[in-house]
Design a protein around this motif. Structure first.
Motif, mmCIF file in Angstrom:
data_model
loop_
_atom_site.group_PDB
_atom_site.id
_atom_site.type_symbol
_atom_site.label_atom_id
_atom_site.label_comp_id
_atom_site.label_asym_id
_atom_site.label_seq_id
_atom_site.Cartn_x
_atom_site.Cartn_y
_atom_site.Cartn_z
ATOM 1 N N TRP A 6 37.341 41.698 35.558
ATOM 2 C CA TRP A 6 38.380 41.922 36.572
ATOM 3 C C TRP A 6 37.915 42.938 37.605
ATOM 4 O O TRP A 6 38.175 42.770 38.809
ATOM 5 C CB TRP A 6 39.680 42.353 35.905
ATOM 6 C CG TRP A 6 40.443 41.174 35.375
ATOM 7 C CD1 TRP A 6 40.574 40.784 34.081
ATOM 8 C CD2 TRP A 6 41.155 40.204 36.163
ATOM 9 N NE1 TRP A 6 41.329 39.639 34.009
ATOM 10 C CE2 TRP A 6 41.697 39.261 35.269
ATOM 11 C CE3 TRP A 6 41.377 40.040 37.530
ATOM 12 C CZ2 TRP A 6 42.456 38.176 35.697
ATOM 13 C CZ3 TRP A 6 42.133 38.947 37.966
ATOM 14 C CH2 TRP A 6 42.665 38.040 37.053
ATOM 15 N N ARG A 52 51.209 44.345 44.043
ATOM 16 C CA ARG A 52 52.246 43.812 44.948
ATOM 17 C C ARG A 52 53.657 44.044 44.418
ATOM 18 O O ARG A 52 54.563 44.366 45.188
ATOM 19 C CB ARG A 52 52.018 42.332 45.238
ATOM 20 C CG ARG A 52 52.034 41.426 44.027
ATOM 21 C CD ARG A 52 51.747 40.003 44.454
ATOM 22 N NE ARG A 52 51.567 39.105 43.327
ATOM 23 C CZ ARG A 52 52.029 37.871 43.308
ATOM 24 N NH1 ARG A 52 52.704 37.386 44.339
ATOM 25 N NH2 ARG A 52 51.792 37.098 42.271
ATOM 26 N N SER A 70 42.171 47.356 35.007
ATOM 27 C CA SER A 70 41.110 47.342 36.016
ATOM 28 C C SER A 70 41.258 48.542 36.945
ATOM 29 O O SER A 70 42.201 48.620 37.751
ATOM 30 C CB SER A 70 41.170 46.047 36.840
ATOM 31 O OG SER A 70 40.347 46.179 37.980
ATOM 32 N N ASN A 96 47.386 45.282 25.693
ATOM 33 C CA ASN A 96 47.454 45.032 24.246
ATOM 34 C C ASN A 96 47.797 46.304 23.466
ATOM 35 O O ASN A 96 48.210 46.211 22.314
ATOM 36 C CB ASN A 96 46.123 44.480 23.731
ATOM 37 C CG ASN A 96 45.821 43.122 24.321
ATOM 38 O OD1 ASN A 96 46.537 42.167 24.069
ATOM 39 N ND2 ASN A 96 44.771 43.041 25.134
HETATM 40 C C1 SAM Z 1 46.249 37.324 37.954
HETATM 41 S S1 SAM Z 1 46.249 39.074 38.070
HETATM 42 C C2 SAM Z 1 47.952 39.398 38.416
HETATM 43 C C3 SAM Z 1 48.175 40.710 39.096
HETATM 44 C C4 SAM Z 1 49.622 40.984 39.481
HETATM 45 N N1 SAM Z 1 50.500 41.031 38.329
HETATM 46 C C5 SAM Z 1 50.121 39.962 40.477
HETATM 47 O O1 SAM Z 1 50.951 39.104 40.123
HETATM 48 O O2 SAM Z 1 49.660 40.025 41.645
HETATM 49 C C6 SAM Z 1 46.080 39.539 36.367
HETATM 50 C C7 SAM Z 1 45.940 41.042 36.185
HETATM 51 O O3 SAM Z 1 46.027 41.314 34.792
HETATM 52 C C8 SAM Z 1 45.130 42.354 34.489
HETATM 53 N N2 SAM Z 1 44.864 42.277 33.045
HETATM 54 C C9 SAM Z 1 44.310 41.244 32.363
HETATM 55 N N3 SAM Z 1 44.229 41.544 31.056
HETATM 56 C C10 SAM Z 1 44.750 42.792 30.917
HETATM 57 C C11 SAM Z 1 44.948 43.658 29.809
HETATM 58 N N4 SAM Z 1 44.583 43.292 28.569
HETATM 59 N N5 SAM Z 1 45.506 44.864 30.032
HETATM 60 C C12 SAM Z 1 45.857 45.260 31.283
HETATM 61 N N6 SAM Z 1 45.697 44.481 32.381
HETATM 62 C C13 SAM Z 1 45.146 43.259 32.194
HETATM 63 C C14 SAM Z 1 43.921 42.095 35.356
HETATM 64 O O4 SAM Z 1 43.140 43.248 35.545
HETATM 65 C C15 SAM Z 1 44.613 41.608 36.644
HETATM 66 O O5 SAM Z 1 44.829 42.691 37.502
#
Ligand code: SAM
Length: 207
Positions: A6, A52, A70, A96
């Motif tokens: 990420w 956002r 991230s 998690n």
């Molecule tokens: C598709 S983006 C969505 C970002 C935001 N929620 C949006 O709708 O614009 C997925 C986000 O989940 C975060 N992410 C994925 N796995 C994660 C985890 N285990 N813990 C924290 N963040 C996580 C990624 O870093 C990324 O910023």
């Protein structure tokens, strides 16, 4: 994808000159509609990405905490918020494991796609952070998006269904449903145009 993957994606967006980051600048239309009807209070946005939801909520007057694993995503989010004079409590944390140690009037999670057991576990834990009378909103790509929609991970095991989200929360479910999103008017990312996506929405309350 882990936090390194990420971070690469967010760094790539920044290097490509995408000042707004990887994702859209406005939250999902449904989040705006539901949260827009709530009284202002405290909110946490889990997996906030480039912020956002958090920025929109803070701009409306919510007291916002925002979490992502991230650091690069959070840097973009923080810069965007500061450019708009908004103060948000940014937290680097893994969904998690991260635990706030307090409750919030609104808990939002959008497009966090882990494997199914982890998705369920995170939503179950996040349900416990909702204060009495508070609201949980979860939105993500539905399994039907694979055949009927655009965007999102091309792996069914990471995707949502209304049944899965309903079963994941002990809160009172107001809606657990598939919704069709027009990506021109309600994009997930800046490049989305002219097609539809199938999302799953969970709206639950701590009654
Ligand atoms: C598709 S983006 C969505 C970002 C935001 N929620 C949006 O709708 O614009 C997925 C986000 O989940 C975060 N992410 C994925 N796995 C994660 C985890 N285990 N813990 C924290 N963040 C996580 C990624 O870093 C990324 O910023």
């Amino acid at each position: 994808m882990d936090e390194h993957g990420w971070n690469e994606r967010y760094r790539g967006a920044r290097e490509a000159g995408q000042d707004a980051g990887l994702w859209a600048t406005q939250p999902h239309q449904q989040l705006r509609e539901i949260a827009g009807r709530l009284s202002l209070g405290t909110a946490v946005d889990l997996a906030t990405g480039d912020g956002r939801n958090a920025i929109w909520l803070a701009d409306r007057g919510w007291d916002v905490t925002a979490v992502d694993f991230s650091a690069e995503g959070l840097d973009i989010a923080r810069e965007r918020a500061e450019a708009n004079g908004l103060s948000i409590d940014w937290r680097l944390g893994d969904a998690n494991q991260w635990a706030p140690g307090r409750e919030f009037d609104l808990v939002t999670i959008t497009y966090l796609h882990l494997d199914e057991a982890a998705n369920i576990a995170v939503i179950r834990r996040a349900s416990q952070w909702v204060s009495p009378g508070g609201t949980l909103l979860v939105i993500g790509h539905d399994k039907e998006n694979l055949t009927r929609g655009t965007g999102g991970p091309p792996d069914e095991t990471l995707l949502y269904s209304p049944e899965m989200l309903r079963a994941a929360t002990p809160l009172k479910v107001v809606a657990a449903e598939r919704i069709v999103r027009n990506t021109s008017t309600d994009p997930e990312g800046p490049q989305d145009t002219g097609t539809t996506a199938i999302d799953t929405l969970l709206h639950a309350v701590n009654d």
